[in-house]
Design a protein around this motif. Structure first.
Motif, mmCIF file in Angstrom:
data_model
loop_
_atom_site.group_PDB
_atom_site.id
_atom_site.type_symbol
_atom_site.label_atom_id
_atom_site.label_comp_id
_atom_site.label_asym_id
_atom_site.label_seq_id
_atom_site.Cartn_x
_atom_site.Cartn_y
_atom_site.Cartn_z
ATOM 1 N N LYS A 270 2.971 9.092 -8.384
ATOM 2 C CA LYS A 270 3.978 10.151 -8.564
ATOM 3 C C LYS A 270 4.694 10.005 -9.906
ATOM 4 O O LYS A 270 4.933 10.997 -10.609
ATOM 5 N N GLY A 271 5.051 8.773 -10.271
ATOM 6 C CA GLY A 271 5.715 8.562 -11.555
ATOM 7 C C GLY A 271 4.836 8.970 -12.722
ATOM 8 O O GLY A 271 5.312 9.551 -13.709
ATOM 9 N N ILE A 272 3.540 8.673 -12.621
ATOM 10 C CA ILE A 272 2.601 9.069 -13.673
ATOM 11 C C ILE A 272 2.467 10.585 -13.712
ATOM 12 O O ILE A 272 2.496 11.203 -14.788
ATOM 13 N N LYS A 273 2.330 11.200 -12.534
ATOM 14 C CA LYS A 273 2.212 12.665 -12.457
ATOM 15 C C LYS A 273 3.426 13.351 -13.074
ATOM 16 O O LYS A 273 3.293 14.292 -13.878
ATOM 17 N N LEU B 116 -4.174 12.220 -6.453
ATOM 18 C CA LEU B 116 -4.181 10.804 -6.080
ATOM 19 C C LEU B 116 -2.924 10.431 -5.293
ATOM 20 O O LEU B 116 -2.981 9.620 -4.359
ATOM 21 N N GLU B 117 -1.790 11.028 -5.679
ATOM 22 C CA GLU B 117 -0.545 10.773 -4.948
ATOM 23 C C GLU B 117 -0.669 11.229 -3.500
ATOM 24 O O GLU B 117 -0.356 10.477 -2.562
ATOM 25 N N LYS B 118 -1.126 12.474 -3.301
ATOM 26 C CA LYS B 118 -1.249 13.009 -1.947
ATOM 27 C C LYS B 118 -2.302 12.245 -1.148
ATOM 28 O O LYS B 118 -2.151 12.026 0.060
ATOM 29 N N GLN B 119 -3.359 11.835 -1.820
ATOM 30 C CA GLN B 119 -4.403 11.054 -1.163
ATOM 31 C C GLN B 119 -3.845 9.716 -0.675
ATOM 32 O O GLN B 119 -4.127 9.280 0.450
ATOM 33 N N ALA B 120 -3.036 9.066 -1.518
ATOM 34 C CA ALA B 120 -2.430 7.792 -1.131
ATOM 35 C C ALA B 120 -1.428 7.978 0.004
ATOM 36 O O ALA B 120 -1.328 7.136 0.904
ATOM 37 N N LYS C 237 0.817 -1.213 0.000
ATOM 38 C CA LYS C 237 0.000 0.000 0.000
ATOM 39 C C LYS C 237 0.852 1.265 0.000
ATOM 40 O O LYS C 237 0.476 2.278 -0.600
ATOM 41 N N ASN C 238 2.014 1.202 0.665
ATOM 42 C CA ASN C 238 2.842 2.408 0.714
ATOM 43 C C ASN C 238 3.591 2.664 -0.591
ATOM 44 O O ASN C 238 4.296 3.666 -0.719
ATOM 45 N N ASP C 239 3.464 1.763 -1.578
ATOM 46 C CA ASP C 239 4.045 1.993 -2.906
ATOM 47 C C ASP C 239 3.083 2.725 -3.835
ATOM 48 O O ASP C 239 3.494 3.221 -4.889
ATOM 49 N N LEU C 240 1.805 2.769 -3.467
ATOM 50 C CA LEU C 240 0.803 3.337 -4.363
ATOM 51 C C LEU C 240 1.075 4.810 -4.654
ATOM 52 O O LEU C 240 0.914 5.268 -5.795
ATOM 53 N N TYR D 141 -5.745 19.439 -1.508
ATOM 54 C CA TYR D 141 -4.282 19.510 -1.626
ATOM 55 C C TYR D 141 -3.839 20.632 -2.563
ATOM 56 O O TYR D 141 -2.786 20.558 -3.194
ATOM 57 N N GLY D 142 -4.661 21.665 -2.664
ATOM 58 C CA GLY D 142 -4.283 22.835 -3.451
ATOM 59 C C GLY D 142 -4.610 22.755 -4.923
ATOM 60 O O GLY D 142 -4.282 23.672 -5.677
#
Length: 345
Positions: free
Chosen positions: A211-214, A232-236, A203-206, A259-260
């Protein structure tokens, strides 16, 4: 950071031309070998499927038994049998075009500087390998698994679709996406190994997956999608990588400001707070007059301030509280809108 292909130190146009010419414009043997290899691919490939012919001297164009570098592979529609169909095959500098591969396994392959055009991969598996400096155009991956340290590194993706694919770990590094590249419903578990804990995504890799996609969308200056995957990154991160007060703070930032990157969240919470804080005034002066009076406090524009003298001390204090919340929300909304607007420019 993404680096253009011609600036990559490992890339060689001379080597690319040499590898391509041996199949296309070289000797008759090159064309003959290519035809024989294509037939074996149509038959489903398999583990070491070229070894016998290579060691027997029948595929002399190849420099080793896994060598399909520079080959043009096109116009194929193949459903592969179960097994390691392309184990350890080197597709570097190859062009794979107008192909549909179903249920193919690509363990430990190399796709350095490979070009994919108008291809579809359905229920395929990619593992122990990577694509480096590859170019993917109008290519679709449906129900595919990317596991065991698979990575796209410094690749260019244009019009690529990932539909119901499974990413065990972060797989995009220093890539560049265009706005027509999209992700539809990332699969939560491996489709090739659904029962195996070894292929389960932590789960902590999500957050790193997102981030890589962003980052790849940012490299392509695709604002809308980069903003979506930033959220989605910040949510994860909030849900899986934070504890205690940091987790609470993350949920708070998500609720009040997205998240802004989601001003609509701020506006809706602002509207809800205004209505909630105006209830005492609506009960005292009626709905319309109470809303106008509350708006004067919340927006600090002083509507019907003459009514202040008629209020008890408790409601006068409530008026100041509503004014304070209004100032806070206005400042927050302006900040989020400014970030949202200037990011696109």
């Amino acid at each position: 950071m993404y680096t253009p292909l011609h600036l990559l130190p490992q890339y060689s146009q001379k080597e690319k031309d040499r590898l391509f010419d041996r199949w296309q414009h070289g000797t008759r043997q090159g064309a003959k070998d290519r035809k024989a290899i294509i037939e074996k691919i149509k038959e489903g490939g398999g583990e070491d499927f070229l070894q016998y012919d290579y060691e027997s001297g029948h595929l002399s164009t190849m420099e080793h038994q896994w060598d399909l570098r520079g080959m043009w592979i096109g116009n194929l529609d193949v459903t592969f049998p179960q097994g390691d169909n392309f184990e350890t095959i080197d597709f570097s500098y190859a062009v794979i075009q107008d192909c549909t591969f179903r249920s193919a396994a690509f363990p430990n392959c190399s796709f350095s500087f490979t070009i994919f055009r108008n291809c579809t991969f359905i229920d395929c598996g990619f593992a122990y390998m990577g694509m480096y400096g590859a170019s993917l155009e109008n290519t679709k991956f449906v129900g595919c698994d990317f596991v065991e340290r698979f990575a796209f590194s410094n690749c260019t993706l244009s019009g690529v679709v990932y539909e119901n694919c499974y990413f065990q770990q972060p797989i995009f590094h220093d890539c560049k996406f265009d706005e027509s590249t999209r992700f539809e419903n990332l699969a939560p578990i491996s489709q090739w190994f659904p029962e195996s804990q070894g292929y389960k995504r932590q789960k902590n890799d999500l957050a790193e997956v997102y981030k890589g996609i962003k980052d790849a969308y940012i490299e392509g200056r695709v604002t809308k999608q980069s903003r979506q995957f930033f959220f989605l990154e910040k949510q994860a991160v909030t849900r899986h990588n934070r504890k205690g007060m940091e987790k609470i703070g993350g949920y708070f930032l998500e609720a009040v400001a997205g998240y802004g990157v989601r001003p609509q969240s701020t506006f809706l919470l602002m509207l809800f707070s205004f209505l909630l804080l105006s209830i005492p005034f609506m009960l005292m002066f009626g709905s319309l007059q109470g809303l106008l009076f509350g708006a004067g406090a919340f927006l600090t524009i002083g509507i019907r301030t003459e009514l202040l003298d008629t209020l008890p001390a408790v409601l006068q204090a409530w008026y100041l509280i509503e004014t304070f919340f209004g100032l806070c929300f206005m400042a927050l909304l302006i900040t989020v809108l400014a970030r949202y607007w200037f990011e696109e420019r």
